[in-house]
Design an enzyme around this catalytic site. Sequence first.
Site, PDB file in Angstrom:
ATOM      1  N   GLY A  28     -13.585 -23.930  26.088  1.00  0.00           N
ATOM      2  CA  GLY A  28     -14.486 -23.766  27.189  1.00  0.00           C
ATOM      3  C   GLY A  28     -14.765 -25.265  27.733  1.00  0.00           C
ATOM      4  N   LEU A  39      -9.935 -25.136  21.459  1.00  0.00           N
ATOM      5  CA  LEU A  39     -10.066 -23.833  21.283  1.00  0.00           C
ATOM      6  C   LEU A  39     -11.480 -23.462  21.164  1.00  0.00           C
ATOM      7  CD1 LEU A  39      -9.437 -22.744  17.657  1.00  0.00           C
ATOM      8  CD2 LEU A  39      -9.238 -25.115  18.214  1.00  0.00           C
ATOM      9  N   SER A  40     -11.772 -22.005  21.525  1.00  0.00           N
ATOM     10  CA  SER A  40     -13.116 -21.536  21.348  1.00  0.00           C
ATOM     11  C   SER A  40     -14.168 -22.457  22.216  1.00  0.00           C
ATOM     12  CB  SER A  40     -13.658 -21.498  19.917  1.00  0.00           C
ATOM     13  OG  SER A  40     -14.674 -20.811  19.677  1.00  0.00           O
ATOM     14  N   ASN A  41     -15.174 -22.893  21.685  1.00  0.00           N
ATOM     15  CA  ASN A  41     -16.278 -23.749  22.495  1.00  0.00           C
ATOM     16  C   ASN A  41     -15.537 -24.924  23.171  1.00  0.00           C
ATOM     17  OD1 ASN A  41     -18.082 -21.999  22.175  1.00  0.00           O
ATOM     18  ND2 ASN A  41     -19.235 -23.054  20.744  1.00  0.00           N
TER      19      ASN A  41
END
Length: 714
Positions: free
Chosen positions: A316, A311-313
């Site tokens: 990405g 999740l999040s970074n």
Amino acid sequence: MRTPWMLLPLAALALGTAPAGAHGDDAGRGYGPRSPFNRLPAFINGPVTSTEYDGVTDDLLTAGLGKSGLAGATPPVSAVPTAAEIRRLAIYVNYRAIVDMTPGGGYGSFYGPNVDAQGNVTGSEGKIAGLEVLAFSRGAHAGATPQNVVLMVQVPASFDPRKACIVTATSSGSRGVYGAISVGEWGLKRGCAVAYTDKGTGTGPHDLATDTVTLIDGTRTGAAAAGELAQFRAPLSAQQLAEVNAASPNRLAFKHAHSQRNPERDWGRFTLQAVEFAYYVLNERYGRTLGNGLKLRTIRPENTVVIASSLSNGGGSAIAAAELDRERLIDGVAVSEPMIQLPADAGVVVKRGTTVQPVAGRPLFDYTSLANLMGLCASQAPSLAGAPGKALVSSAVVMAIAANRCASLKDKGLVAGATTAEQAEDALGKLQAYGWEPEAAQLHTSLAALEVAQAISITYANTYSRASVADALCGFSFAGVDATLKPAAVAPLALAIMAGTSNGVPRSAPVEVINDLSVGGPVRDLFSVSASTARSDAGLDGALCLRNLLTGSDAKAQALRQGISEVYRSGDLRGKPAIIVHGRDDALVPVNHSSRPYVALNRKVEGRHSRLRYIEVANAQHFDAFVGLPTVLPGYDSRYVPVHLYLFRALDAMYAHLTERAPLPGSQVVRTVPRGGSPGAAPALTAANVPPIALEPAPADAITARGATLVVPD
């Protein structure tokens, strides 16, 4: 065409080599996951440590705390903390940092260690026995100084080599290697190995005053004694270190901000390295041993299901890994609220209903530095009177500072209005016009109060520009503070356990952001006085300096823009099936600057070959953990549902697709129902609040992508 190992020349078998062109590690040694032989990847630096956990006194998922302990009090540590104590603290802190730990929010009933892989609530504490292996990667690029990216593989005792699976759980934010342990939970329950990496960020700072650093196990030692086995040591000469300590005592350097590596450019590669390391670990455990001591790799990409997740970074990073994956190590992707950066010339269009979003696809530093500039002033807007966490910016001291920020912005022509209220509404309007959805407006108040955009802006300004800690970019540094909020040494015990407690992005207690250029001398930034305004306005001069790095022409600005250009995504997932989940109300990583335009870019690049699905969850935002703080942030509980639950559902769907050929769900908006009730006292989450992801969404909920245009229904 792949070459089966049994057809290799006998000389290759004898020498332990692979044919030219076979997949290998970063050094090209031919011992990658498709080699017939199991060899430690050449990117590994230093020793590999393995620990077995019995699932009773200690375990992979909860560090022996179990479901109850994770929801309980902070585990104690000794005066001289052991590696086991720091690990337990890291798992406790990082698990709680991602999910809502309250029973009313779904912990223990919809998710949590006691909820099995099929979603059944059990009486178990959810401890998982198995093997945990840690090692450093040298990094993605050759060089004299190792980058020491932490890799970790957890192999549950339930792992079945006949049904081999690997799930990645790259750390979120700037966290350490346990930063996505709550994602690893899904894989461990499925019997999958979990491949973690801290992606070159991490939480163990270099304390410049004592010249001490963190080792891979979280314990601390002198920088000289650690040598190349430090998680991070600021690249300073002895003279530079002495000069920093003389000019600015008690400062700390953090890896994400001060490594001068811009690790984000390699987050995808580090995630792939974690997968390669997982293959090594699994084959050491399950591979067939030959007479000469070599092991054959019996667990290979051809017979293993690999899902890139986080999740999040970290999400990405999974996307970046899938784009980079020329060797087809990854079979599918399932991520939540990913931070994805698109090039300025992406050429995509995002619509909500019939309205084109005028500002979309901007890079993280762009929109975050604007939030840092405007957010504190916007927090005073009368239209946000009922915002979650409003009390955090309602004290007389903070209200005065916020009013000063508004006045200073007005003096510089950046907001309009005769009163603080008018200036605050104008600041709020500028944020919404820059791509934040109207639903996200309510979160600017609490995020400003918690100084989230400030912390992220400073860290990313440093990392993108490859600034040294000695530069004190834009006048900012990191330190503990004393009772007068001036820089001070961090207490020894707090420093000793920081690998377990820090999120890697100050401010992160007990470390604060210091404004070295404040009138009157260095002080915690929130209480600093700007030289250009002579006001206590939370360091407007520093916020403007950060913002101006986007448009300036000096060397620092050029370096920052170069760093940003290195982290753009291409949109090419190489035809892999993928599911992105994102909360519509996300104010940290706005959907208009991340998931929405990325889906449009992917469709533009892959066209009809795209297998990406996008699930936008109404009434969901970035920080589920905030929902679980009803006394601190009342209103999160009554407004928001857990987005993490939908990541687990996306993983379920992807696993079924890869193992059973189940169809992927269509792209859609999931119409959740807030828990309601009084802020801080919301009723318990029920199934009616969190409807499932539909296989075939209703027309009014369907998200469509045609050409380079994404259309999301209201």
